[in-house]
Design a protein around this motif. Sequence first.
Motif: not given
Length: 245
Positions: A99-110, A146-149, A187-194
């Motif tokens: 998604d062209a966003a280095p350091g992407e953090e994606v969480y599968c939540a439940a 590792l390349r994009t963290a 989780l939604s507010t954690a996306t604020g800086p993105r």
Amino acid sequence: ARHLRDLERAAAGGPYGFDARLADQIFRFFGALPHYKGELAGRPIVLEPFQACIIGSLFGWGHRENGRRRFRQAYIEQPRGQGKYTLADGVGLKLSFFDAAPGEEVYCAATMRAQARITWDAAREMVLRSALKRRIKALAGNLHELRTASKMVPLGADADPVDGRRAHGGVADAMRERKRSARGDVLSTATGPRRQPLLFEITTAGTGQTGVCWAHHDYTSKVVRGIVEDETWFGAVLEADKEDD
């Protein structure tokens, strides 16, 4: 109907436009992922028309001026056996690593980590059974590059803290089991800086008119019918009509 209305607005100079090339890109991405169980195991994923409508809309609509993705939150409610994990896994892997966003953090939540791992485990199998394994490292508890963290990890309300995370995206499963919105809100507010985050919620139908599932079901219904205006919310509620057997 909402999509068609929005296309008319776009033609009239509205702020959002639909780029079919971006929709085609996400279709090709899903086509590079394999089914990993059942009679289709090993075959590339081919989206059904209703799935293509959902996925193409999410990734095809964008803002005309800044080019950012339009939709920030998606609520998908569908019956059992309609491939919800196929959609969730593809969206999760796309957001995590492509998604062209280095350091992407994606969480599968439940609500439970074991439930969150169902989506994540399926995504892991897709990586291990495709060319993605050359790029993405699959460990017991996370997928990472590792390349994009960048990383994709399971996250359960019963075991994992959310505070302090900077999520680029989230895949929330089993919304019908959530009684409170606290986990989703954090989780939604954690996306604020993105720049262009996406929270993808997918569930089978809940029961009654309480809880997060009903709230998002009701809100989605109002948005797609035009009763409530929310440009960044995407929704699809798939269900039998009341008179159907």
